[in-house]
Design a protein around this motif. Structure first.
Motif, PDB file in Angstrom:
ATOM      1  N   GLN A 279       0.842  -1.189   0.000  1.00 37.21           N
ATOM      2  CA  GLN A 279       0.000   0.000   0.000  1.00 37.21           C
ATOM      3  C   GLN A 279       0.879   1.242   0.000  1.00 37.21           C
ATOM      4  N   ALA A 280       0.721   2.060  -1.021  1.00 35.24           N
ATOM      5  CA  ALA A 280       1.516   3.287  -1.143  1.00 35.24           C
ATOM      6  C   ALA A 280       0.633   4.400  -1.679  1.00 35.24           C
ATOM      7  N   THR A 281       0.726   5.555  -1.060  1.00 39.25           N
ATOM      8  CA  THR A 281      -0.082   6.703  -1.471  1.00 39.25           C
ATOM      9  C   THR A 281       0.772   7.678  -2.268  1.00 39.25           C
ATOM     10  N   TYR A 282       0.250   8.054  -3.437  1.00 35.38           N
ATOM     11  CA  TYR A 282       0.957   9.030  -4.274  1.00 35.38           C
ATOM     12  C   TYR A 282      -0.082   9.961  -4.899  1.00 35.38           C
ATOM     13  N   ASN A 283       0.132  11.261  -4.731  1.00 30.14           N
ATOM     14  CA  ASN A 283      -0.823  12.270  -5.221  1.00 30.14           C
ATOM     15  C   ASN A 283      -2.246  11.982  -4.750  1.00 30.14           C
ATOM     16  N   SER A 284      -2.342  11.620  -3.469  1.00 31.36           N
ATOM     17  CA  SER A 284      -3.621  11.383  -2.776  1.00 31.36           C
ATOM     18  C   SER A 284      -4.357  10.134  -3.252  1.00 31.36           C
ATOM     19  N   VAL A 285      -3.725   9.322  -4.097  1.00 30.88           N
ATOM     20  CA  VAL A 285      -4.320   8.058  -4.544  1.00 30.88           C
ATOM     21  C   VAL A 285      -3.623   6.918  -3.820  1.00 30.88           C
ATOM     22  N   VAL A 286      -4.403   5.989  -3.275  1.00 34.26           N
ATOM     23  CA  VAL A 286      -3.839   4.834  -2.580  1.00 34.26           C
ATOM     24  C   VAL A 286      -3.675   3.689  -3.588  1.00 34.26           C
ATOM     25  N   TYR A 287      -2.441   3.303  -3.802  1.00 29.70           N
ATOM     26  CA  TYR A 287      -2.137   2.219  -4.738  1.00 29.70           C
ATOM     27  C   TYR A 287      -1.815   0.940  -3.963  1.00 29.70           C
ATOM     28  N   GLN A 288      -2.027  -0.212  -4.623  1.00 31.82           N
ATOM     29  CA  GLN A 288      -1.768  -1.508  -3.993  1.00 31.82           C
ATOM     30  C   GLN A 288      -0.563  -2.230  -4.582  1.00 31.82           C
TER      31      GLN A 288
END
Length: 213
Positions: A20-29
């Motif tokens: 789980q990583a957040t970039y530009n306010s989007v949470v990616y998996q």
């Protein structure tokens, strides 16, 4: 695009890592690391990209995570998750220099406000590494590393060394796409030894065309 650190080419991606990583306010998996260059004769550098699915599409981080320069540059990256929900993973790579090669491991943390931190970088042991003929070897090269939770061991799959004489590393050569290796080797090392840069790698298996056809 032109002028970016990876504008000339993008290659050698790691396998996708579930984290789980957040970039530009989007949470990616999912994340993956990759090599990029700004020019044909420029040093390679390691970058990272994000996705909501292992199959992509991918959104890249604008700056490299591991930088290269005229004296040393990183080779193909590999990664395993440490804490998927907490946003941490390992990063493995070989650093090439005119006089030596060094195998490194570090921890990557994906924090808030688009921050990415590479920490705990250290050299890995080369004890136990051998080439196809059983001679001591010194570098990982194009390797992929996974972590086996059951045995608490890091497992590395890499191309066998030495590379065949037919392989030429120059990207301008017509032989650039020739096979880089005559086989595959599988090594493992204790998890604690991986984190401390100590211990010994053990050859678990070797494969070549006589086994795979």
């Amino acid at each position: 695009g032109t002028g970016l650190w990876d504008s000339y080419d993008v290659c050698w991606p790691s396998h996708p890592v579930n984290i789980q990583a957040t970039y530009n306010s989007v949470v990616y998996q999912w994340i993956l690391f990759y090599l990029g260059r700004a020019s044909i004769d420029g040093p390679s550098q390691i970058g990272v990209a994000f996705s909501t699915a292992a199959s992509g599409p991918w959104v890249k981080y604008p700056s490299p995570i591991v930088r290269g320069n005229s004296t040393h540059y990183p080779g193909p990256p590999s990664s395993t998750s440490i804490d998927s929900n907490g946003g941490t993973c390992t990063l493995f790579w070989t650093s090439y220099a005119p006089t030596c090669t060094m195998n490194l491991m570090g921890m990557v943390t994906f924090g808030s406000s688009n921050s990415i931190t590479l920490s705990a970088v250290h050299y890995l042991s080369i004890k136990g590494l051998v080439d196809t003929y059983g001679n001591p070897d010194t570098y990982f090269g194009n390797a992929r590393v996974l972590y086996d939770y059951v045995s608490d061991r890091f497992v590395m799959v890499r191309e066998s060394h030495p590379y065949p004489s037919s392989y030429l590393s120059s990207s301008s050569s017509s032989s650039y796409d020739a096979p880089q290796s005559n086989g595959i080797q599988v090594f493992s090392i204790a998890g604690g030894d991986g984190w401390t840069g100590k211990g010994q790698w053990y050859l678990e298996a070797s494969f070549n065309s006589s086994k795979t056809g």
